[in-house]
Design an enzyme around this catalytic site. Sequence first.
Site, PDB file in Angstrom:
ATOM      1  N   HIS A  99      -3.423  -5.629   2.447  1.00  0.00           N
ATOM      2  CA  HIS A  99      -2.984  -5.742   3.845  1.00  0.00           C
ATOM      3  C   HIS A  99      -3.587  -7.018   4.413  1.00  0.00           C
ATOM      4  O   HIS A  99      -4.149  -7.821   3.701  1.00  0.00           O
ATOM      5  CB  HIS A  99      -3.556  -4.591   4.681  1.00  0.00           C
ATOM      6  CG  HIS A  99      -3.114  -3.233   4.321  1.00  0.00           C
ATOM      7  ND1 HIS A  99      -1.970  -2.666   4.803  1.00  0.00           N
ATOM      8  CD2 HIS A  99      -3.692  -2.273   3.559  1.00  0.00           C
ATOM      9  CE1 HIS A  99      -1.865  -1.421   4.357  1.00  0.00           C
ATOM     10  NE2 HIS A  99      -2.888  -1.160   3.604  1.00  0.00           N
ATOM     11  N   CYS A 150       0.812  -1.218   0.000  1.00  0.00           N
ATOM     12  CA  CYS A 150       0.000   0.000   0.000  1.00  0.00           C
ATOM     13  C   CYS A 150       0.856   1.284   0.000  1.00  0.00           C
ATOM     14  O   CYS A 150       1.389   1.644  -1.034  1.00  0.00           O
ATOM     15  CB  CYS A 150      -0.986  -0.039   1.162  1.00  0.00           C
ATOM     16  SG  CYS A 150      -2.342   1.131   0.984  1.00  0.00           S
TER      17      CYS A 150
HETATM   18  N1  GLN Z   1      -2.009   6.831   2.808  1.00  0.00           N
HETATM   19  C1  GLN Z   1      -2.146   6.001   1.649  1.00  0.00           C
HETATM   20  C2  GLN Z   1      -3.556   6.045   1.068  1.00  0.00           C
HETATM   21  O1  GLN Z   1      -4.478   6.364   1.753  1.00  0.00           O
HETATM   22  C3  GLN Z   1      -1.736   4.581   1.964  1.00  0.00           C
HETATM   23  C4  GLN Z   1      -2.671   3.902   2.926  1.00  0.00           C
HETATM   24  C5  GLN Z   1      -2.225   2.529   3.330  1.00  0.00           C
HETATM   25  O2  GLN Z   1      -1.021   2.233   3.327  1.00  0.00           O
HETATM   26  N2  GLN Z   1      -3.183   1.733   3.718  1.00  0.00           N
HETATM   27  O3  GLN Z   1      -3.733   5.751  -0.084  1.00  0.00           O
END
Ligand code: GLN
Length: 251
Positions: free
Chosen positions: A197, A96
């Site tokens: 995740h 992510c």
């Molecule tokens: N901040 C990033 C987004 O919102 C990554 C979020 C994450 O790693 N879950 O896209």
Amino acid sequence: MEDFVLRIGHLYPEQMNLYGDRGNVLALVRRIQWRRIAVEVVAIDAGSQVDWDSLAMVFMGGGEDSHQVHIAQDFLDRGPDLLPRISQGMPMLAICGAYQLLGSEYVTNDGKHLPGLGFLDVRTEPGKSRQIGDVVCQVEGVSLSPSTLVGFENHGGMTTLGREATALARVHTGSGNNGMDGTEGAVRQHVIGTYLHGSLLPKNPHLADLLIRWALEYRGQDAVLPELSDVWEGEAHQAMVNRANGSRRHR
Ligand code: GLN
């Protein structure tokens, strides 16, 4: 394999650790130990010194925008160490927020432009809404058996693949990169960027083993792994497939 220690570099374990991402490192460690291979996790925090030549692979998890802002410059500064190694086959799993920073640029929800390492030809900008929920996808970008991956996505960023990028997978349930083109993640050499995740690797032990084999190959070790009994992991994987099949996030 007497003296060999498989060292996993864990980038920014404090800042980049959302939705159980640390569980990926735990899964790797256990699956390596179960093969009777010595393993160590090396935490890499902003500003810390790293013996890059001692590492066999790298992991970096996801993070909130504020945490990405916090580590973005340090990550860029590590490009001269990291890029030649991943170009030569060192495996890396980037989840992510980490995936976004391996692309050319990540634009945060409040408009900050964070340049990325550009190893993956992807770019991410804020979407109109957050993409949250279970994901089931079919891997196409690497040879993986079984080819299904399950995970959980929660991101505001929408990622677009450039011409040089190879998608990791095709989404069956969920949004993936952008909710429009059906792609999820990106892969180049042995670097996997993904929105999944959850933790990803405990529920997808076949992907964990692929990364371990790549890490052993990269360090010139025997990469044939004894099979493990993955009954519980298989059940966790299947439970997520079933749950996602029952949800309304089908493409
Ligand atoms: N901040 C990033 C987004 O919102 C990554 C979020 C994450 O790693 N879950 O896209």
